[in-house]
Design a protein around this motif. Structure first.
Motif, short mmCIF file in Angstrom:
data_model
loop_
_atom_site.label_atom_id
_atom_site.label_comp_id
_atom_site.label_asym_id
_atom_site.label_seq_id
_atom_site.Cartn_x
_atom_site.Cartn_y
_atom_site.Cartn_z
N UNK A 15 12.45 -13.91 -100.90
CA UNK A 15 12.15 -15.34 -100.91
C UNK A 15 13.40 -16.17 -100.61
N UNK A 16 14.55 -15.73 -101.11
CA UNK A 16 15.79 -16.46 -100.84
C UNK A 16 16.21 -16.29 -99.39
N UNK A 17 16.07 -15.10 -98.85
CA UNK A 17 16.46 -14.85 -97.45
C UNK A 17 15.63 -15.71 -96.51
N UNK A 18 14.33 -15.81 -96.75
CA UNK A 18 13.47 -16.65 -95.91
C UNK A 18 13.86 -18.12 -96.04
N UNK A 19 14.11 -18.56 -97.27
CA UNK A 19 14.52 -19.95 -97.47
C UNK A 19 15.84 -20.24 -96.78
N UNK A 20 16.78 -19.32 -96.86
CA UNK A 20 18.08 -19.52 -96.23
C UNK A 20 17.96 -19.58 -94.71
N UNK A 21 17.10 -18.74 -94.12
CA UNK A 21 16.89 -18.80 -92.67
C UNK A 21 16.32 -20.15 -92.25
N UNK A 22 15.31 -20.64 -92.97
CA UNK A 22 14.73 -21.94 -92.65
C UNK A 22 15.77 -23.05 -92.81
N UNK A 23 16.52 -22.99 -93.91
CA UNK A 23 17.50 -24.03 -94.19
C UNK A 23 18.56 -24.10 -93.09
N UNK A 24 19.10 -22.97 -92.68
CA UNK A 24 20.16 -23.00 -91.68
C UNK A 24 19.62 -23.33 -90.29
N UNK A 25 18.37 -22.96 -89.98
CA UNK A 25 17.76 -23.37 -88.72
C UNK A 25 17.63 -24.89 -88.68
N UNK A 26 17.05 -25.46 -89.75
CA UNK A 26 16.86 -26.90 -89.77
C UNK A 26 18.18 -27.64 -89.85
N UNK A 27 19.16 -27.09 -90.53
CA UNK A 27 20.47 -27.73 -90.61
C UNK A 27 21.12 -27.81 -89.24
N UNK A 28 20.82 -26.83 -88.42
CA UNK A 28 21.43 -26.80 -87.09
C UNK A 28 20.66 -27.63 -86.06
N UNK A 29 19.32 -27.62 -86.14
CA UNK A 29 18.51 -28.20 -85.07
C UNK A 29 17.68 -29.41 -85.46
N UNK A 30 17.80 -29.95 -86.67
CA UNK A 30 16.90 -31.03 -87.05
C UNK A 30 17.14 -32.30 -86.23
N UNK A 31 18.35 -32.52 -85.77
CA UNK A 31 18.60 -33.70 -84.94
C UNK A 31 17.78 -33.64 -83.65
N UNK A 32 17.82 -32.49 -82.99
CA UNK A 32 17.09 -32.34 -81.73
C UNK A 32 15.58 -32.37 -81.96
N UNK A 33 15.11 -31.69 -83.00
CA UNK A 33 13.68 -31.66 -83.29
C UNK A 33 13.17 -33.05 -83.64
N UNK A 34 13.96 -33.82 -84.33
CA UNK A 34 13.54 -35.16 -84.73
C UNK A 34 13.65 -36.20 -83.64
N UNK A 35 14.68 -36.10 -82.79
CA UNK A 35 14.92 -37.15 -81.80
C UNK A 35 14.38 -36.85 -80.41
#
Length: 119
Positions: A15-35
């Motif tokens: 559960x932590x590994x999955x959460x960490x993968x999601x967190x680091x993906x969104x931390x890296x790409x949320x600007x592009x996904x949002x804008x």
């Protein structure tokens, strides 16, 4: 022996590994996904329909801005889930540090005293 005392790092929890993968993906790409949708709709509106008074374009821009807010809220929720993850060994919140503040359980196996970093 209790199963929780056999855990050497948070990397052993799926559960932590999955959460960490999601967190680091969104931390890296949320600007592009949002804008990106806002940029595309803005480009289409200004390039193809510069003098339009249609409410459809205004509604599309508003929808893309709402999408950007939704992405920012989801990123914040992931951040809170990552920071407030409960330590499986002691039950306290893990925090943003590399190890649990109450029982010193490391976040990653490379920080674990049981698995030293190879030289």
């Amino acid at each position: 022996m209790d199963n929780k005392s056999q855990i050497h790092s948070l990397d052993e929890l799926d559960s932590y590994v999955q959460l960490e993968k999601k967190y680091f993906f969104w931390r890296r790409y949320y600007h592009a996904v949002g804008l990106a949708p806002f940029a595309v709709v803005g480009f289409i509106a200004l390039w193809f329909f510069p003098n339009s008074t249609s409410t459809l374009l205004v509604n599309c821009v508003g929808a893309t801005l709402a999408w950007g807010v939704a992405v920012a809220v989801y990123s914040f929720v992931l951040l809170m889930r990552y920071v407030l993850f409960r330590c499986p060994r002691c039950g306290w919140r893990f925090g943003s540090r590399g190890s649990c503040t109450s029982c010193s359980l490391p976040r990653h196996a490379s920080q674990s005293p049981w698995n030293p970093i190879p030289v």
